[in-house]
Structures are given as C-alpha cells and as structure tokens.
Scaffold this motif. Structure first.
Motif, mmCIF file in Angstrom:
data_model
loop_
_atom_site.group_PDB
_atom_site.id
_atom_site.type_symbol
_atom_site.label_atom_id
_atom_site.label_comp_id
_atom_site.label_asym_id
_atom_site.label_seq_id
_atom_site.Cartn_x
_atom_site.Cartn_y
_atom_site.Cartn_z
ATOM 1 N N ASP A 85 34.366 -7.925 -18.896
ATOM 2 C CA ASP A 85 33.167 -8.607 -19.375
ATOM 3 C C ASP A 85 33.539 -9.951 -20.000
ATOM 4 O O ASP A 85 34.669 -10.151 -20.455
ATOM 5 C CB ASP A 85 32.440 -7.748 -20.411
ATOM 6 C CG ASP A 85 31.895 -6.458 -19.814
ATOM 7 O OD1 ASP A 85 31.651 -6.439 -18.589
ATOM 8 O OD2 ASP A 85 31.721 -5.487 -20.573
ATOM 9 N N GLU A 100 28.339 -7.593 -34.167
ATOM 10 C CA GLU A 100 27.244 -6.712 -33.779
ATOM 11 C C GLU A 100 27.603 -5.251 -34.037
ATOM 12 O O GLU A 100 26.742 -4.444 -34.414
ATOM 13 C CB GLU A 100 26.894 -6.937 -32.311
ATOM 14 C CG GLU A 100 26.239 -8.285 -32.062
ATOM 15 C CD GLU A 100 25.928 -8.546 -30.594
ATOM 16 O OE1 GLU A 100 25.125 -9.450 -30.337
ATOM 17 O OE2 GLU A 100 26.479 -7.834 -29.732
ATOM 18 N N HIS A 101 28.858 -4.902 -33.838
ATOM 19 C CA HIS A 101 29.310 -3.542 -34.114
ATOM 20 C C HIS A 101 29.156 -3.217 -35.600
ATOM 21 O O HIS A 101 28.732 -2.104 -35.969
ATOM 22 C CB HIS A 101 30.768 -3.390 -33.681
ATOM 23 C CG HIS A 101 31.293 -1.993 -33.808
ATOM 24 N ND1 HIS A 101 31.037 -1.016 -32.871
ATOM 25 C CD2 HIS A 101 32.060 -1.404 -34.768
ATOM 26 C CE1 HIS A 101 31.618 0.112 -33.240
ATOM 27 N NE2 HIS A 101 32.254 -0.105 -34.388
ATOM 28 N N PRO A 118 37.048 -7.458 -24.629
ATOM 29 C CA PRO A 118 36.788 -6.732 -23.379
ATOM 30 C C PRO A 118 38.057 -6.334 -22.625
ATOM 31 O O PRO A 118 38.110 -5.256 -22.023
ATOM 32 C CB PRO A 118 35.950 -7.727 -22.569
ATOM 33 C CG PRO A 118 35.281 -8.580 -23.593
ATOM 34 C CD PRO A 118 36.257 -8.698 -24.720
ATOM 35 N N TYR A 165 37.801 -5.281 -30.168
ATOM 36 C CA TYR A 165 36.495 -5.524 -29.546
ATOM 37 C C TYR A 165 36.606 -6.485 -28.368
ATOM 38 O O TYR A 165 35.599 -6.922 -27.811
ATOM 39 C CB TYR A 165 35.521 -6.065 -30.601
ATOM 40 C CG TYR A 165 35.415 -5.124 -31.780
ATOM 41 C CD1 TYR A 165 36.256 -5.269 -32.887
ATOM 42 C CD2 TYR A 165 34.527 -4.059 -31.765
ATOM 43 C CE1 TYR A 165 36.198 -4.387 -33.952
ATOM 44 C CE2 TYR A 165 34.460 -3.172 -32.831
ATOM 45 C CZ TYR A 165 35.290 -3.337 -33.916
ATOM 46 O OH TYR A 165 35.232 -2.456 -34.969
ATOM 47 N N ARG A 181 31.677 -11.886 -31.506
ATOM 48 C CA ARG A 181 30.268 -11.503 -31.455
ATOM 49 C C ARG A 181 30.150 -9.985 -31.337
ATOM 50 O O ARG A 181 29.323 -9.355 -32.015
ATOM 51 C CB ARG A 181 29.577 -12.184 -30.266
ATOM 52 C CG ARG A 181 28.128 -11.728 -30.038
ATOM 53 C CD ARG A 181 27.219 -12.068 -31.217
ATOM 54 N NE ARG A 181 27.186 -13.475 -31.461
ATOM 55 C CZ ARG A 181 26.356 -14.336 -30.829
ATOM 56 N NH1 ARG A 181 25.515 -13.899 -29.928
ATOM 57 N NH2 ARG A 181 26.395 -15.623 -31.115
ATOM 58 N N GLN A 182 31.003 -9.389 -30.495
ATOM 59 C CA GLN A 182 30.987 -7.940 -30.340
ATOM 60 C C GLN A 182 31.321 -7.253 -31.667
ATOM 61 O O GLN A 182 30.718 -6.234 -32.025
ATOM 62 C CB GLN A 182 32.003 -7.518 -29.276
ATOM 63 C CG GLN A 182 31.740 -8.070 -27.887
ATOM 64 C CD GLN A 182 30.505 -7.441 -27.260
ATOM 65 O OE1 GLN A 182 29.409 -7.994 -27.325
ATOM 66 N NE2 GLN A 182 30.683 -6.279 -26.659
ATOM 67 N N GLU A 183 32.264 -7.814 -32.382
ATOM 68 C CA GLU A 183 32.686 -7.234 -33.660
ATOM 69 C C GLU A 183 31.570 -7.319 -34.699
ATOM 70 O O GLU A 183 31.288 -6.342 -35.413
ATOM 71 C CB GLU A 183 33.932 -7.957 -34.161
ATOM 72 C CG GLU A 183 34.558 -7.328 -35.393
ATOM 73 C CD GLU A 183 35.832 -8.034 -35.794
ATOM 74 O OE1 GLU A 183 35.805 -9.262 -35.975
ATOM 75 O OE2 GLU A 183 36.870 -7.355 -35.915
ATOM 76 N N ALA A 211 32.103 -11.169 -22.696
ATOM 77 C CA ALA A 211 31.570 -11.199 -24.061
ATOM 78 C C ALA A 211 32.584 -11.772 -25.037
ATOM 79 O O ALA A 211 33.800 -11.591 -24.886
ATOM 80 C CB ALA A 211 31.183 -9.790 -24.489
ATOM 81 N N SER A 232 23.673 -6.578 -27.867
ATOM 82 C CA SER A 232 24.274 -7.805 -27.366
ATOM 83 C C SER A 232 23.246 -8.654 -26.659
ATOM 84 O O SER A 232 22.502 -8.209 -25.800
ATOM 85 C CB SER A 232 25.420 -7.467 -26.418
ATOM 86 O OG SER A 232 26.014 -8.650 -25.976
#
Length: 560
Positions: free
Chosen positions: A279, A289-290, A132, A130, A285-287, A281, A2
C-alpha cells in the motif's frame, strides 16, 4: 478511518520540533488536532498561520488542566517522556509518546502499571510497525513464504541531525528493535553491543548483536556519521530472503536465492529480485489514526506501553553491554551492570548509580554526579561540584570548585570551567513554576574557557577556543577564538588555542600565537581561522605543556 476526516477530537500535540510538526500536520488533516503546546514564539506564528482551528498553548500544565483535551501526543526530548507521560495519565488523559517510552526501565514499568490502573491508553511511537512494507513482510513470514528465519540485520545510517540529548543507540535503534520483535514474535535473551564516541561522550556509532532463544541471530548497525543515508532491513530465510529498503523506490523485494551442493561443494544459485506490491499509505498517518481508534474503542494499540517496555529493556541491555564491554542478559529482573571503577572519586563525593564516568576521570571532595550524567575520559571535577542528570561532558574537561552543571548543558572536549562560573538552563526561573520540560540547551564547544564567576545565559553557544573573562555575563552566542569581557559580554579581541591574546596582525593580516607559534587570520565573514592546524584537530600532544605564562609574554612585549 484512513482517508476520512473525523469530527474534531481532543488531541494536543506537545512539542513542535523536527518530528512534532509532522504529528501536528497529521492530526490536523485527520481533524483531531485540538491544541499545540510549545513555548516558542515561532511555533505560535506557524500555528496562527497554518492551524488556526487549533489552540496554541505555551504551558503544558494548561493542557493537563483542560478537560476538553482527552489525549496528548508527546514529541519532546526523551529525558522528559516519563514525567510528562505520567502527568498526562494522572490527569486522566490518554498518551501517545514518541520513542523511546522512557530512558529507564523502572520508569517504563511505572508508566505501564499506571496506565493500567488509570484505565488509559498508552501508546509508543514506533512508526515502522505501521509501515505497509513491514506489515506485508510480517504477513509473508507468518505465512511461511520465507521459510525458517535464520538471520536478520538492519542498517540505519545517515549524516543527518546529530542529537546531543541521547546517543545513536537510543535515537535510531528503537525502530529496528520494534520491527524485529514483530517479525519474530519473540524477544532476545542476550545482547552484546560495541560503539564509538567521536564527537562527544555520546556514542555516534553502535553495533548491537541480538541472540534469540529460537536460534535466530540479528544485528543492528546505527550511525549518524555515515557518508550516505541507508535504511535497510534484511531477513534471511531458508526459502527466500527479503530486503526492506525505505530509501528505495521498490521498498520490499524478495530474492529466491538458494544454495545447491554439487560434488560436495556448496554453490550459490542467484535469482532475480521480485518486487512486492504494498500500500502507498503514509506510515505516520497510519500510526496517528491507529492511536485515535484505540482512544475511541478503548482497545490496546499495536505498540502499546507493554511493547514499548520490551523495546526499552532491550535498549537498556545494549547500553549495559556498551558500558561493560560484555554481553548482557535481557530479562525482567536484569540488573544494571556497572562499568569497572576505572575512575577516581574521593570518599566524600557521591556518584549515583546510572551515571557514566570515563576512564581516568577524577572527582574531588563533596562533589555529586547525578544519575544519567555522562562524563568523558580524563576529566577533573573539583570540589563542591554538582553534575546534574542528562548532562553531557566530553573528554579532558576541567571543572573548578563550586560549579553546578545543569541538565541541558553540553560540554565538549577540552573545556575549562573556572571557579564558581554559572551555567543556567531556564531564562525565567520561578520556584513555584515547574519548567523541567522546558530546559534550554547551552553548548560549550571544544577548548573554550569560562573564567571565574562568569555567567552563561542558557540557550547560548560558546565557540571553540573562545575565552570568557572572569565575571563576564554572556547573553548571546560567542564565536570561535573570541575574547569576551564585561556585562553584558562584548568581544574585545581574539585568543589563540594556547590561551594568549593575539596582537595586531601583520601586513598580510596574520596574527601569531607567541607560545604555540600558530598563525591566525580573520576570514571574510569576520570569523577567525587557524592557518596551521585543521579546526577539527586538537593541539598536538607535544604542545600540551605550557612553557611560559601569559604575563611573561606581556612583559616581553612591553620591554621590546
């Protein structure tokens, strides 16, 4: 990962519509966007302007054939997910598929099995897993902060974009189902669902009740016909209650409400809500990157194909409950429950399992209704008619002999399709070129008429109560009440709701239907309005039966 940019990877985003553009942005900002695949000229211009480092590709087959692209992210209509994901896996590429994984359980099972056999990553876009706030809520439940979970409910409501390819259950509910599975670590054993279809034959509102073996009850209320936007999940525990409100500034709040018994009377003791720090986030974006981490490390994503399949099975059970009006079991072997045969199909007609037919509909000789087609109530399907899968047909639609209604066509209520009229879904068909994922949407709005042997070029909309004359070829959108003739079709006048040509207006600019008596007037913007009946209302039932033919009115006009 991240916040850090990666070396450029080999991810191609396929489909840059309303959600695909968000995937493109995120993969680009991460540094992993290799290509964008979409047939639109507008998308090509956007890519050249905003994402010059990524290749623009029109044909999906070119993505599949490119060895430098190791993964695809599919943001295409749900009906295309199975074929496109399967093709990617067979081409040796990892696949991220926007929800739902597929629209049939058997297809979802095939994708999961294929991904395992090919050694590929298969991930489903259940974005809330995903978020937070959801991650924190799951942690609190596992730590016992809320105590024993009694009940969960979710409202996902809006007056936003209304889909024509999938109903509200399949469009909105996958998010909430996925979250509930994560919070409870179990799947429901039985579901029941009710709903309403107000705009077309698709459900616009559904309420699904989920029963878990642990005794937890849950419901999911989804609607795209709601006056205000609401995205709220409530978890009721024995110790505390939690509210996840994605539209609020404080997205996760705990309430230590409790009940005290005083003199054998239960009394609610309310507590102030306590904001939970989470968070900041971005979930997408988290998804993204995962997914990239899963691709790089060859580890299972949180929302892998198996998780997507569990969600798909629950959606399927809810859909079966909607059709049958009875609860449905959720299990690996749960058979589809067919709706009672409250429609008529001639013995020579074929109605595939999985087609939805409304009560009172009649299907005549040698016609074929394919799996996935949705036909409303009191329709008449003439002889030698083919209704393709993923076709949406409203109530009281009349389809005359020798008509093929292809995938991508949306037919609203009270539409008349004349004998041998032609509906297309691809502008440039080739037998050798597969364009199943590129079908264009053609919309026939309520009450319109297509004359015998007329042709509607795909991607056009025919307005309410418009009248397309026999043999006309429609190449562009048609306005409400317009009378269209010729090749290419041109407007030569206006037609009333009763199907009579409106003659010259009076001194006030008003035209009157000679049969129904309703008055019509051209607005300042050049469109026609009915002055005596709201546009959203059908004709009163008292006027359903015609009393004079079109020709008789023409004769009376000449004689007078």
């Amino acid at each position: 990962m991240s916040g850090d940019r990666q070396e450029a990877g080999g991810v191609a985003v396929v489909g840059m519509g309303g959600w695909g553009k968000n995937l493109v942005r995120n993969f680009h900002e991460i540094g992993a966007l290799a290509a964008v695949c979409d047939p639109s000229d507008a998308v090509e211009r956007v890519c050249a302007r905003d994402y010059p480092s990524a290749r623009y590709v029109r044909a999906y087959r070119d993505i599949l054939a490119d060895p430098s692209i190791t993964a695809v992210a599919l943001a295409t209509p749900a009906v295309t997910h199975f074929e496109m994901a399967k093709a990617a896996l067979l081409a040796g590429k990892d696949a991220y598929v926007e929800k739902p994984l597929a629209i049939e359980v058997a297809h979802g099972e095939e994708l999961v099995t294929l991904a395992e056999a090919q050694g590929r990553i298969l991930m489903v876009g259940h974005i809330l897993r995903y978020h937070p706030a959801v991650l924190k809520l799951r942690q609190l439940i596992q730590q016992g902060t809320l105590g024993k979970i009694h009940y969960i409910y979710s409202n996902r409501l809006n007056i936003g974009k209304i889909r024509t390819e999938e109903n509200i259950l399949w469009s909105f509910a996958p998010h909430d189902i996925s979250v509930m599975l994560a919070l409870l670590d179990e799947s429901p054993v039985r579901v029941s669902a009710t709903g309403g279809a107000y705009l077309s034959s698709l459900y616009d509102v559904t309420m699904s009740q989920l029963e878990f073996a642990s005794g937890v009850q849950a419901h999911i209320f989804v609607s795209w016909l709601h006056p205000v936007k609401e995205q709220r999940l409530v978890v009721v525990g024995s110790e505390q209650m939690a509210v996840f409100d994605d539209a609020a500034e404080d997205k996760l709040v705990l309430y230590a409400h409790r009940v005290e018994w005083k003199h054998r009377v239960p009394t609610a003791v309310k507590a102030e809500g306590q904001r939970v720090e989470i968070d900041a986030a971005e979930p997408l974006r988290q998804e993204c990157e995962h997914f990239l981490r899963a691709v790089q490390t060859r580890t299972r994503p949180v929302t892998d194909g198996a998780e997507g399949l569990r969600v798909l099975k629950i959606l399927d059970a809810c859909q079966r409950s909607l059709r049958s009006g009875a609860p449905a079991q959720v299990s690996d072997a749960a058979p589809a429950v067919a709706a009672p045969p409250d429609y008529f199909a001639h013995e020579s007609a074929y109605v595939d399992n999985g087609a939805e037919i409304g009560a009172g509909t009649k299907i005549w000789h040698f016609s074929h209704v394919m799996k996935g087609a949705r036909i409303g109530r009191k329709c008449v399907i003439g002889q030698n008619v083919n209704i393709d899968g993923a076709t949406i047909i409203g109530n009281n639609v009349k389809i005359q002999n020798n008509v093929s209604v292809y995938s991508g066509v949306v037919v609203e209520d009270d539409v008349f399709l004349g004998p041998s009229c032609v509906l297309t879904n691809v502008m440039n068909p080739r037998s050798q070129v597969n364009r199943h994922s590129l079908y264009e949407t053609t919309v026939l709005k309520r009450g319109c008429t297509l004359g015998a042997n007329s042709t509607i070029v795909c991607g056009t909309t025919v307005g309410r109560y418009a009248f397309v004359a026999a043999g006309a070829v429609v190449t562009k959108d048609v306005g409400d009440y317009a009378l269209m003739v010729g090749n290419p079709a041109r407007q030569v006048g206006w037609m009333s709701r009763h199907g009579h040509r409106l003659e010259a207006p009076d001194a006030d600019g008003v035209m009157r239907c000679p049969e129904g008596g309703y008055r019509y007037k051209v607005r300042q913007d050049g469109t026609l309005a009915c002055l005596d009946l709201p546009e959203e209302e059908p004709l009163p039932t008292a006027l359903n039966n015609g009393v004079k033919s079109y020709r008789s009115f023409k004769t009376e006009t000449v004689m007078s």
